[in-house]
Design a protein around this motif. Structure first.
Motif, short mmCIF file in Angstrom:
data_model
loop_
_atom_site.label_atom_id
_atom_site.label_comp_id
_atom_site.label_asym_id
_atom_site.label_seq_id
_atom_site.Cartn_x
_atom_site.Cartn_y
_atom_site.Cartn_z
N ILE A 270 0.83 -1.21 0.00
CA ILE A 270 0.00 0.00 0.00
C ILE A 270 0.86 1.26 0.00
O ILE A 270 0.50 2.27 -0.59
N HIS A 271 2.02 1.21 0.62
CA HIS A 271 2.87 2.39 0.72
C HIS A 271 3.75 2.62 -0.51
O HIS A 271 4.59 3.51 -0.50
N THR A 272 3.56 1.84 -1.58
CA THR A 272 4.26 2.13 -2.83
C THR A 272 3.46 3.18 -3.59
O THR A 272 2.31 3.48 -3.25
N ARG A 273 4.03 3.74 -4.64
CA ARG A 273 3.33 4.78 -5.40
C ARG A 273 2.06 4.22 -6.05
O ARG A 273 1.04 4.88 -6.08
N ARG A 274 2.13 3.00 -6.59
CA ARG A 274 0.95 2.41 -7.22
C ARG A 274 -0.12 2.03 -6.20
O ARG A 274 -1.30 1.99 -6.52
N GLY A 275 0.27 1.74 -4.97
CA GLY A 275 -0.68 1.27 -3.98
C GLY A 275 -1.27 2.35 -3.10
O GLY A 275 -2.15 2.07 -2.28
N LEU A 276 -0.83 3.59 -3.26
CA LEU A 276 -1.31 4.66 -2.38
C LEU A 276 -2.81 4.87 -2.48
O LEU A 276 -3.46 5.24 -1.50
N LYS A 277 -3.38 4.61 -3.65
CA LYS A 277 -4.82 4.81 -3.81
C LYS A 277 -5.64 3.80 -3.02
O LYS A 277 -6.83 3.99 -2.81
N TRP A 278 -5.02 2.72 -2.57
CA TRP A 278 -5.72 1.68 -1.82
C TRP A 278 -5.61 1.87 -0.31
O TRP A 278 -6.08 1.04 0.45
N GLY A 279 -5.01 2.95 0.14
CA GLY A 279 -4.82 3.17 1.57
C GLY A 279 -6.12 3.37 2.33
O GLY A 279 -6.34 2.76 3.39
N VAL A 280 -7.00 4.19 1.79
CA VAL A 280 -8.27 4.45 2.47
C VAL A 280 -9.18 3.22 2.44
O VAL A 280 -9.75 2.86 3.48
N PRO A 281 -9.33 2.51 1.29
CA PRO A 281 -10.13 1.28 1.35
C PRO A 281 -9.53 0.21 2.27
O PRO A 281 -10.25 -0.60 2.84
N ALA A 282 -8.21 0.23 2.43
CA ALA A 282 -7.57 -0.76 3.31
C ALA A 282 -7.92 -0.52 4.77
O ALA A 282 -7.79 -1.43 5.60
N MET A 283 -8.40 0.68 5.09
CA MET A 283 -8.83 0.94 6.45
C MET A 283 -9.99 0.03 6.85
O MET A 283 -10.19 -0.24 8.03
N LEU A 284 -10.74 -0.44 5.86
CA LEU A 284 -11.85 -1.34 6.15
C LEU A 284 -11.37 -2.68 6.70
O LEU A 284 -12.14 -3.39 7.35
N LEU A 285 -10.12 -3.03 6.45
CA LEU A 285 -9.59 -4.27 7.01
C LEU A 285 -9.41 -4.19 8.52
O LEU A 285 -9.23 -5.22 9.18
N ALA A 286 -9.48 -3.00 9.06
CA ALA A 286 -9.38 -2.85 10.52
C ALA A 286 -10.62 -3.43 11.21
O ALA A 286 -10.52 -3.88 12.35
N VAL A 287 -11.74 -3.44 10.53
CA VAL A 287 -12.98 -3.93 11.14
C VAL A 287 -12.92 -5.42 11.47
O VAL A 287 -13.22 -5.81 12.61
N PRO A 288 -12.52 -6.30 10.53
CA PRO A 288 -12.44 -7.72 10.91
C PRO A 288 -11.42 -7.99 12.02
O PRO A 288 -11.65 -8.86 12.87
N TYR A 289 -10.33 -7.23 12.01
CA TYR A 289 -9.35 -7.41 13.09
C TYR A 289 -9.94 -6.98 14.43
O TYR A 289 -9.69 -7.61 15.45
#
Length: 128
Positions: free
Chosen positions: A29-48
């Motif tokens: 996610i912290h690569t240039r191509r993956g930066l756009k997926w940072g906010v949707p990745a916040m949803l993974l906090a819910v199952p955890y």
């Protein structure tokens, strides 16, 4: 003795960094191509967070005490994904701003400076 502890700690850090799924996902996610997926990745906090609550519930209902460590791990992973969203959003804005500046400067240099002259003319005409 201190050197031995430091060496073991460094090797353990790199093993964890290389093989843990959440760390691999966050590195992507912290690569240039993956930066756009940072906010949707916040949803993974819910199952955890849900898994953490389940582990805590099992411990409270006469479960094994080792589940406290698993609950702590789930809480840590949840916080990592929650923090990754805003951090990648800020990094994405900075990267896009730098790319726009590079495009603007390269456009001026490619045109032989004509872009800069056009901007100067527009400024002088707007002043008059």
């Amino acid at each position: 003795m201190f050197g031995l502890i430091l060496g073991v700690t460094a090797r353990a850090y790199y093993v964890v960094r290389r093989f843990m799924p959440t760390t691999i996902a966050l590195d992507a996610i912290h690569t240039r191509r993956g930066l756009k997926w940072g906010v949707p990745a916040m949803l993974l906090a819910v199952p955890y967070a849900v898994a953490m609550v389940v582990c805590i519930g099992l411990v409270e209902n006469s479960g094994s005490g080792w589940l406290n460590l698993v609950a702590l791990l789930f809480a840590w992973n949840s916080l990592k994904f929650l923090a990754a969203g805003p951090a990648t959003l800020v990094t994405l804005f900075r990267a896009r701003r730098q790319e726009e500046r590079r495009r603007a400067t390269t456009a001026g240099h490619v045109n032989g400076g004509k872009q800069e002259h056009l901007e100067e003319r527009e400024l002088s005409q707007s002043r008059n």
